[in-house]
Design a protein around this motif. Sequence first.
Motif, mmCIF file in Angstrom:
data_model
loop_
_atom_site.group_PDB
_atom_site.id
_atom_site.type_symbol
_atom_site.label_atom_id
_atom_site.label_comp_id
_atom_site.label_asym_id
_atom_site.label_seq_id
_atom_site.Cartn_x
_atom_site.Cartn_y
_atom_site.Cartn_z
ATOM 1 N N HIS A 8 1.260 -1.598 -0.125
ATOM 2 C CA HIS A 8 -0.460 0.235 -0.150
ATOM 3 C C HIS A 8 1.254 1.181 -0.494
ATOM 4 C CE1 HIS A 8 -4.115 2.073 1.356
ATOM 5 N NE2 HIS A 8 -3.395 2.344 1.074
ATOM 6 N N GLU A 118 -6.523 2.708 -4.507
ATOM 7 C CA GLU A 118 -7.227 2.516 -3.202
ATOM 8 C C GLU A 118 -8.685 2.823 -3.273
ATOM 9 O OE1 GLU A 118 -5.779 4.452 0.387
ATOM 10 O OE2 GLU A 118 -7.111 3.570 1.648
ATOM 11 N N HIS A 150 -10.148 1.092 1.177
ATOM 12 C CA HIS A 150 -10.239 1.272 1.943
ATOM 13 C C HIS A 150 -11.435 0.937 3.410
ATOM 14 C CE1 HIS A 150 -9.067 5.266 5.169
ATOM 15 N NE2 HIS A 150 -10.357 5.302 5.302
ATOM 16 N N HIS A 193 -6.310 -1.241 5.646
ATOM 17 C CA HIS A 193 -5.747 -0.454 7.634
ATOM 18 C C HIS A 193 -6.429 -1.312 8.254
ATOM 19 C CE1 HIS A 193 -4.396 2.435 4.534
ATOM 20 N NE2 HIS A 193 -6.405 3.222 4.367
HETATM 21 ZN ZN LIG Z 1 -6.281 4.337 2.656
#
Ligand SMILES: [Zn+2]
Length: 284
Positions: A8, A118, A150, A193
């Motif tokens: 990422h 993303e 995300h 995340h």
């Molecule tokens: Zn993000």
Amino acid sequence: MIKAIDIHVHGHDDEAIKAMGARNAQMGKYFGKELAPVSLDELADRYREKEMMAVIVNSTDVTSSGIPPVPNDHIADAVRRNPDVFIGFGVVDPWQGRVAVDEAKRCAEELGLRGLGELNPGRQAFYPNDPRFYPLWESASDHGLVVLFHGGMMGSGAGTPGGMGFKLKYTRPIPYLDDVAADFPQLKIIAAHPSWPWQEESLAVARHKSNVYIDLSGWAPKYFPEQLVHYADTILQDRVLFGSDWPVIDPDRWLSEFAELGIRESSRRKILLENACALFGINL
Ligand SMILES: [Zn+2]
């Protein structure tokens, strides 16, 4: 010899900064640093030096901001110049319907990109499980594109009145990502995340559906909750991926803090390298 794959990484060259619009200054303020532009070739050199590969992601919110994204061709060109270190992802705005579906196909067939993202449901104001977007996920699935969404709280808009209008509700894993993962079992999904404040939901989706991966980007490992570390070392050891979210977090900082976590060596290798190799069919 490649030691790790950072799943990422955002471009932060002049083109990327232009596409961020007002978010560049806002994110700089929120994260306490505004970075000078770094060309994609310079970024490639940095990863080459570290003996690491990087997945370069693209990003767009043209529908809500009116600012066009970095062209996917720009990412693809950088990958062509640096095939030893870069894997490229293209981006589409799901609201663009047929245009988005066609661009996904072009990303895979003409540009040689390996994924979409993303995608940011918060910034792009869409629920991934809205059936209007299913042709897009179907196209991604058919073309073997990995889709990176995300998840959870975002830096974009953070610390401003009204969060620049971005709504967090779109970034929740259940039911929005879970539905897509259920309806497209061949589609490989990365939930980016720890998805705070819905970390447990993200862990549950990845535990339940083997086509879902979690990247540990955008968070300093020293602040990882115990449960996340435990899952990454045990039942989700095959589906957790190293990601920095550069320029938000420097990969060197991420790696040195990750080294301090109590994770077994075998799990560590999987998270840093082997899981990403399996996901992208890379044979080192
Ligand atoms: Zn993000």
